[in-house]
Every structure is written in structure tokens, then in C-alpha cells.
Design an enzyme around this catalytic site. Structure first.
Site, PDB file in Angstrom:
ATOM      1  N   MET A 156      46.757 -10.729  11.192  1.00  0.00           N
ATOM      2  CA  MET A 156      47.139 -10.469   9.794  1.00  0.00           C
ATOM      3  C   MET A 156      46.624 -11.582   8.892  1.00  0.00           C
ATOM      4  SD  MET A 156      48.731  -7.945   8.381  1.00  0.00           S
ATOM      5  CE  MET A 156      50.117  -7.318   7.426  1.00  0.00           C
ATOM      6  N   GLY A 157      45.324 -11.856   8.989  1.00  0.00           N
ATOM      7  CA  GLY A 157      44.697 -12.824   8.068  1.00  0.00           C
ATOM      8  C   GLY A 157      44.290 -12.095   6.794  1.00  0.00           C
ATOM      9  N   ARG A 158      43.272 -12.670   6.122  1.00  0.00           N
ATOM     10  CA  ARG A 158      42.849 -12.083   4.832  1.00  0.00           C
ATOM     11  C   ARG A 158      42.476 -10.602   4.969  1.00  0.00           C
ATOM     12  NH1 ARG A 158      40.492 -17.362   3.908  1.00  0.00           N
ATOM     13  NH2 ARG A 158      39.301 -16.806   5.747  1.00  0.00           N
ATOM     14  N   ILE A 159      41.623 -10.288   5.952  1.00  0.00           N
ATOM     15  CA  ILE A 159      41.128  -8.912   6.055  1.00  0.00           C
ATOM     16  C   ILE A 159      42.243  -7.975   6.529  1.00  0.00           C
ATOM     17  CG2 ILE A 159      39.406  -7.397   7.133  1.00  0.00           C
ATOM     18  CD1 ILE A 159      37.559  -9.876   7.354  1.00  0.00           C
ATOM     19  N   THR A 238      36.900  -3.558  13.648  1.00  0.00           N
ATOM     20  CA  THR A 238      35.838  -4.038  12.746  1.00  0.00           C
ATOM     21  C   THR A 238      35.668  -5.542  12.912  1.00  0.00           C
ATOM     22  OG1 THR A 238      37.512  -4.245  11.004  1.00  0.00           O
ATOM     23  CG2 THR A 238      36.132  -2.268  10.941  1.00  0.00           C
ATOM     24  N   ARG A 240      35.252  -7.932  16.383  1.00  0.00           N
ATOM     25  CA  ARG A 240      34.180  -8.252  17.336  1.00  0.00           C
ATOM     26  C   ARG A 240      34.330  -7.319  18.537  1.00  0.00           C
ATOM     27  NH1 ARG A 240      32.111 -10.373  13.661  1.00  0.00           N
ATOM     28  NH2 ARG A 240      31.402 -12.535  13.423  1.00  0.00           N
ATOM     29  N   GLU A 269      26.355  -5.453  21.784  1.00  0.00           N
ATOM     30  CA  GLU A 269      25.953  -5.104  20.426  1.00  0.00           C
ATOM     31  C   GLU A 269      24.530  -5.579  20.194  1.00  0.00           C
ATOM     32  OE1 GLU A 269      29.008  -5.479  17.352  1.00  0.00           O
ATOM     33  OE2 GLU A 269      27.445  -6.347  16.093  1.00  0.00           O
ATOM     34  N   HIS A 288      27.836  -2.436  12.663  1.00  0.00           N
ATOM     35  CA  HIS A 288      28.330  -3.731  12.176  1.00  0.00           C
ATOM     36  C   HIS A 288      27.985  -3.928  10.683  1.00  0.00           C
ATOM     37  CE1 HIS A 288      29.588  -7.955  13.760  1.00  0.00           C
ATOM     38  NE2 HIS A 288      30.008  -7.754  12.519  1.00  0.00           N
TER      39      HIS A 288
HETATM   40  C1  DGY Z   1      31.317 -11.627   9.730  1.00  0.00           C
HETATM   41  O1  DGY Z   1      31.120 -12.125   8.619  1.00  0.00           O
HETATM   42  O2  DGY Z   1      31.823 -12.243  10.666  1.00  0.00           O
HETATM   43  C2  DGY Z   1      30.903 -10.198   9.905  1.00  0.00           C
HETATM   44  O3  DGY Z   1      31.087  -9.767  11.200  1.00  0.00           O
HETATM   45  C3  DGY Z   1      29.489  -9.948   9.448  1.00  0.00           C
HETATM   46  O4  DGY Z   1      29.469 -10.046   8.080  1.00  0.00           O
END
Ligand code: DGY
Length: 322
Positions: A156-159, A238, A240, A269, A288
Site C-alpha cells: 500500500m505505497g503510492r501506487i 503491475t 514485477r 520478461e 510492461h
Molecule cells: C518502474 O518504474 O519501475 C516501472 O516498472 C517501469 O516504469
């Protein structure tokens, strides 16, 4: 006076390249693909700064090849699991990344994957292109509702929090999360509830991964984790690829252990074109592209160049991980 030497491992937005070329003796890798390891180690020799992508392994061999004058590694990404930060610290080399700039774009992509998986968009798209659409179908392509469901956010960080805002504010979802520390803002604003990883798996209709890749999180989504999830749960990653165990994910999707998945990251990947993950009807895969919007990539470029300039000048970086 000679200008500090800098290597940039791929072409990236012009706003960043122009700044680098005007301040430094810049060597910019022009290839569409990353430089080979051999080429990379050759090109970084004598550099004061290197601007890296997530494709470069930055380790002792890299630092040794660059030489003692190397002052900074500036990563054009928020994630930096490709960099041996401890080794950089020991050697007094600054390491920077680009947090913040890509928060909205990545949260949006996670949501796009969730909707695409839930409403079976790619499957329906292929259906038309395969010439199978003959009439409106009362029972065709039935998907999942989003409104009022429970979303579990791992990291639960920024993203993670921005994704949670979209889920809660836009679709009235209940938010569960795991994180190293409680997030009082998210608990207050989004009624988010911190739970154990096991509870999150068992109670969530949708599970979305937003944590860093590290020794603790590597492979955390394995057969046992998928087994704990609801049989119609949707898994979104989204962050890794190696946070999930891809053969286990494939088995879970094929056996109906979980309902569907949306991935912006895979392991390996990129996957080979015949990798099974690309051929499952209930799995949507993107290459990605979480941060791939114009203004996001420009903002990332500016932060990365700010970090490079500061590191070479011996000043604190705008965004440092060391
Ligand atoms: C990141 O910034 O770590 C993304 O995976 C690529 O922009």
C-alpha cells in the site's frame, strides 16, 4: 575543460536526452534493444554517471568495469531491483530512481487490466477477429461486476493507494491491504483495512500487486497462495513478474483455481511468443507499459536527469535510494 562522461543505456524522451547532451560528454545507446552485457561493460568505462533502465544488471562487475570515477547510477524507473544498492553504498556511488512521476499512470493501467480481465475484453476482441460474432448473444462473454466488490492490495505505497482510490471512490469497493506498516490516511479516507496476507487472499474478489520485488516478495504468489484465493478471483500484477510464480499462475488459471488475471509484468520478461501465459483466454497481458504515457515518461526523464546531474556534481539526489 573536458565534460564528464555519461552513458545512457537506451534512447528515452527527448526532454531528457537534450539536457544530457548539453551538459555532458554523452554516449547514448541507439539500439532498439538493450546493449549486450559485453557492450554495456565496455561503454561505461570511465563514466562519471550512467543512466540505466530496469534491463541492466548493476552489480559489482558493473561497478568494477565503470571504474573509480563513477559517481552516480540514475535509474529511469521507480523500481530498482536490478541494482545492487548495498554495493553502490559501500563504494560511495549514489543511486537515484523516479518515484511519484508514474503513480497515476501505473494505477490507471492496473485498473485497465482489472476491467479488461473482468469484462473479458481481449477474449471478446479476438472472438470478433476470428469471425465468430454472428448475433447478439444472451449468454456470451459474461464477466464480473466491479461495483461493491472487495479488492485486496498487496503493497500500500503510492501506487497501491492510488489504485485503491480508484477502486473505492469510483466503484465503491471495500479495500483490504497488506503493508509493512499501517496506512492511517488510507484507513481514514478509503475505509481500508490492514489484514494478513492469508486473509487478503481468502476475502478478496480482486487481488492487485503493488509491492517492491525483494527477497521477501519474490514468488509470494505461488500455488499455495492461488489455492487460498476465491475460485473466481482476479489477479492483477503491475509490479514485477517474479512476485508471482508463473507456472503456478498458469496452472491456477487453467484449473479454475482462480478466475482470471491481468498482467503488465511477466516472468520471464519478455515471455517467448509461445509462452502459455500469452495463450490463456482468461489472462490479459500487456508489455510492461504501466508508466507509458507521454507526460509520465517526460517527468521520469526529468527526474532521472536531475539525479544524474546532482550525483555528478556531488550533491544530494532529487530522488535517492542510497
Ligand atoms: C518502474 O518504474 O519501475 C516501472 O516498472 C517501469 O516504469
Amino acid at each position: 575543460m573536458s565534460r564528464p562522461k555519461v552513458f545512457v543505456t537506451r534512447k528515452f524522451p527527448a526532454v531528457g536526452l537534450e539536457r544530457i547532451s548539453s551538459s555532458f560528454d554523452a554516449d547514448i545507446w541507439e539500439g532498439e534493444l538493450p546493449p549486450s552485457r559485453e557492450e554495456l561493460l565496455k561503454r561505461i568505462q570511465g563514466c562519471s554517471g550512467v543512466l540505466t533502465m530496469l534491463s541492466e544488471k548493476v552489480d559489482d562487475e558493473f561497478f568494477d568495469a565503470a571504474g573509480d570515477q563513477l559517481k552516480v547510477v540514475s535509474q529511469y524507473a521507480v523500481g530498482y531491483n536490478n541494482i545492487d544498492v548495498e554495493s553502490a553504498k559501500r563504494r560511495g556511488i549514489a543511486v537515484g530512481n523516479t518515484p511519484g512521476a508514474l503513480t497515476n499512470a501505473t494505477a490507471d493501467l492496473a485498473f485497465a487490466l482489472l476491467i479488461a480481465a473482468a469484462r473479458r475484453i481481449t477474449e471478446a476482441h479476438d472472438y470478433i477477429h476470428d469471425g465468430k460474432w454472428k448475433a447478439w448473444e444472451p449468454l456470451g462473454h459474461i464477466g464480473w461486476d466491479l461495483e461493491g466488490q472487495t479488492v485486496g492490495i498487496v503493497g500500500m505505497g503510492r501506487i497501491g493507494q492510488t489504485f485503491a482510490k480508484r477502486c473505492h471512490g469510483g466503484w465503491g469497493m471495500n479495500v483490504l491491504y497488506t503493508a509493512r506498516s499501517p496506512k492511517p490516511d488510507a484507513e481514514q479516507e478509503l475505509a481500508a483495512k490492514r489484514v494478513s496476507f492469508e486473509e487478503l487472499l481468502e476475502q478478496s474478489d480482486f487481488v492487485s500487486v503493488h509491492c517492491d520485488l525483494n527477497e521477501e516478495t519474490k514468488g509470494m504468489f505461488d500455488a499455495a497462495a492461488f489455492k487460498r484465493m476465491k475460485s473466481d478471483a482476479i489477479f492483477i500484477n503491475t509490479a514485477r513478474g517474479s512476485i508471482h510464480v508463473q507456472p503456478d499462475l498458469i496452472d491456477a488459471l487453467k484449473s479454475g483455481q482462480i478466475g482470471a488475471a491481468g498482467l503488465d509484468v511477466t516472468d520471464p520478461e519478455p515471455p517467448s511468443v509461445d509462452d502459455e501465459i500469452l495463450h490463456l483466454p482468461n489472462c490479459v497481458v500487456a508489455p510492461h507499459i504501466g508508466s507509458a504515457t507521454r507526460s509520465t515518461r517526460d517527468a521520469m526523464a526529468n527526474i532521472a536527469v536531475d539525479n544524474l546531474e546532482a550525483g555528478i556534481a556531488g550533491k544530494p539526489l532529487r530522488c535517492s535510494v542510497t
